[in-house]
Motif scaffolding. Sequence first.
Motif, PDB file in Angstrom:
ATOM      1  N   ILE A 102       0.670  -1.326   0.003  1.00  0.00           N
ATOM      2  CA  ILE A 102      -0.046  -0.151   0.056  1.00  0.00           C
ATOM      3  C   ILE A 102       0.995   1.150   0.165  1.00  0.00           C
ATOM      4  N   GLY A 103       0.523   2.215  -0.926  1.00  0.00           N
ATOM      5  CA  GLY A 103       1.413   3.448  -0.793  1.00  0.00           C
ATOM      6  C   GLY A 103       0.612   4.597  -0.231  1.00  0.00           C
ATOM      7  N   LEU A 104       1.417   5.445   0.487  1.00  0.00           N
ATOM      8  CA  LEU A 104       1.048   6.815   0.959  1.00  0.00           C
ATOM      9  C   LEU A 104       1.656   7.652   0.217  1.00  0.00           C
ATOM     10  N   PRO A 105       0.998   8.844  -0.112  1.00  0.00           N
ATOM     11  CA  PRO A 105       1.860   9.966  -0.931  1.00  0.00           C
ATOM     12  C   PRO A 105       2.634  11.018  -0.212  1.00  0.00           C
TER      13      PRO A 105
ATOM     14  N   VAL B  64      -2.856   2.613  -3.519  1.00  0.00           N
ATOM     15  CA  VAL B  64      -2.392   3.848  -3.260  1.00  0.00           C
ATOM     16  C   VAL B  64      -3.529   4.752  -2.424  1.00  0.00           C
ATOM     17  N   VAL B  65      -3.270   5.205  -1.285  1.00  0.00           N
ATOM     18  CA  VAL B  65      -4.186   6.188  -0.384  1.00  0.00           C
ATOM     19  C   VAL B  65      -4.005   7.679  -1.189  1.00  0.00           C
ATOM     20  N   GLY B  66      -5.142   8.366  -1.180  1.00  0.00           N
ATOM     21  CA  GLY B  66      -5.082   9.760  -1.402  1.00  0.00           C
ATOM     22  C   GLY B  66      -6.301  10.536  -0.838  1.00  0.00           C
ATOM     23  N   ILE B  67      -6.383  11.922  -1.263  1.00  0.00           N
ATOM     24  CA  ILE B  67      -7.593  12.391  -0.710  1.00  0.00           C
ATOM     25  C   ILE B  67      -8.185  13.265  -2.063  1.00  0.00           C
ATOM     26  N   LYS B  68      -9.605  13.304  -2.135  1.00  0.00           N
ATOM     27  CA  LYS B  68     -10.154  13.955  -3.148  1.00  0.00           C
ATOM     28  C   LYS B  68     -11.402  14.417  -2.418  1.00  0.00           C
ATOM     29  N   ALA B  69     -11.616  15.850  -2.885  1.00  0.00           N
ATOM     30  CA  ALA B  69     -12.723  16.565  -1.926  1.00  0.00           C
ATOM     31  C   ALA B  69     -12.738  16.253  -0.631  1.00  0.00           C
TER      32      ALA B  69
ATOM     33  N   LYS C 265     -12.241  13.742   0.999  1.00  0.00           N
ATOM     34  CA  LYS C 265     -12.473  12.342   1.264  1.00  0.00           C
ATOM     35  C   LYS C 265     -11.354  11.474   0.990  1.00  0.00           C
ATOM     36  N   ILE C 266     -10.911  10.619   2.135  1.00  0.00           N
ATOM     37  CA  ILE C 266      -9.891   9.694   1.750  1.00  0.00           C
ATOM     38  C   ILE C 266     -10.314   8.689   0.873  1.00  0.00           C
ATOM     39  N   ILE C 267      -9.410   8.380  -0.218  1.00  0.00           N
ATOM     40  CA  ILE C 267      -9.871   7.472  -1.410  1.00  0.00           C
ATOM     41  C   ILE C 267      -8.549   6.653  -1.429  1.00  0.00           C
ATOM     42  N   ASP C 268      -8.866   5.637  -2.265  1.00  0.00           N
ATOM     43  CA  ASP C 268      -7.725   4.615  -2.668  1.00  0.00           C
ATOM     44  C   ASP C 268      -8.159   4.110  -3.979  1.00  0.00           C
ATOM     45  N   MET C 269      -6.981   3.798  -4.549  1.00  0.00           N
ATOM     46  CA  MET C 269      -7.053   3.386  -5.989  1.00  0.00           C
ATOM     47  C   MET C 269      -5.841   2.415  -6.534  1.00  0.00           C
ATOM     48  N   ASP C 270      -6.099   1.901  -7.382  1.00  0.00           N
ATOM     49  CA  ASP C 270      -5.096   0.928  -8.078  1.00  0.00           C
ATOM     50  C   ASP C 270      -3.936   1.678  -8.408  1.00  0.00           C
ATOM     51  N   ILE C 271      -2.668   1.078  -7.825  1.00  0.00           N
ATOM     52  CA  ILE C 271      -1.513   1.935  -8.179  1.00  0.00           C
ATOM     53  C   ILE C 271      -1.001   2.120  -9.601  1.00  0.00           C
TER      54      ILE C 271
END
Length: 318
Positions: free
Chosen positions: A120-123, A283-288, A290-296
């Motif tokens: 899992i990746g964190l930016p 990978v974990v991110g943030i959009k609007a 909201k914490i999101i995750d998506m395929d690396i």
Amino acid sequence: MKKIAILTSGGDAPGMNAAIRAVVRTALKNDIEVIGINMGYEGLINGDFHPMDRRAVSDIIQKGGTILKTARCPEFKDPVVREKAAQVLRIYGIEGLIVIGGDGSFMGAKGLSDLGIKTIGLPGTIDNDLAYTDYTIGFDTAQNTITDAINKLRDTSSSHQRVSVVEVMGRNCGDLALYAGLAGGATTILVPEKKMTKEEAIREVMEGRKMKKNHNLVVVAEGVGGARELAQDIEELTGIEARATVLGHIQRGGVPTAFDRILAARMGHRAVELLMEGKSARVVGIKANKIIDMDIYEALAMERTFDEELYKIAMDMS
């Protein structure tokens, strides 16, 4: 999931320690053992591991840098090296790996995932140059550091009625220059995404003088470069005294802002949840907000878009 590991890779960013703390404490709360890997992928290859308990992450949430240390590891691009790293993880009984870093670090995580290691990746990068997330851990602190430096430069520039040319980090991404330039009231902002000639930048300075400005501030992303040369050209062509300031690695250090600490906590917590759900190559991110995750794979393939609206606002207000 009984045992996971965590590492920080690439350039350090304020808030990495807050993310480490979030991962460790969330994992321990769920009876998962945590192994810290020192010096990024280099430490992974060499088996530089140590167990982490709650005390290991006490009193670090407010500290910049990374307690796990970090390093760049170009040899990790070699499939043979990645296979060795995967084997080391298996020998230690590590079932999942959380990587905090930028796009290069994510490429390493992707390679390990291809070898069957759950990753899992964190930016974590001050440049804010990952397209899939609105913000990266460390960006907010870095832009505040730059804004603080600009505030100080304003005082001396106003006193001498000179031009300040400030070079900030951002090789391929101008977000630091754009955000800090807007917050600092820059006359001109030069970023890799918007082509502006030296002549155009100098014309902006001269227009400012016509409007009776006491000083001018030009913010330059390092991807555009040449702050010292630009300052020299401004002085030679306009007769206005100009000074260049290259902020350099001061932008990477310092106490992380509340925003970065909270962002790191939210992302680190979600990373552990994903491993507990059996997910990998995410990978974990943030959009609007909201914490999101998506395929690396999808995240790394996304093309970054420059905030044209914010740039227009900055230029209209200059």
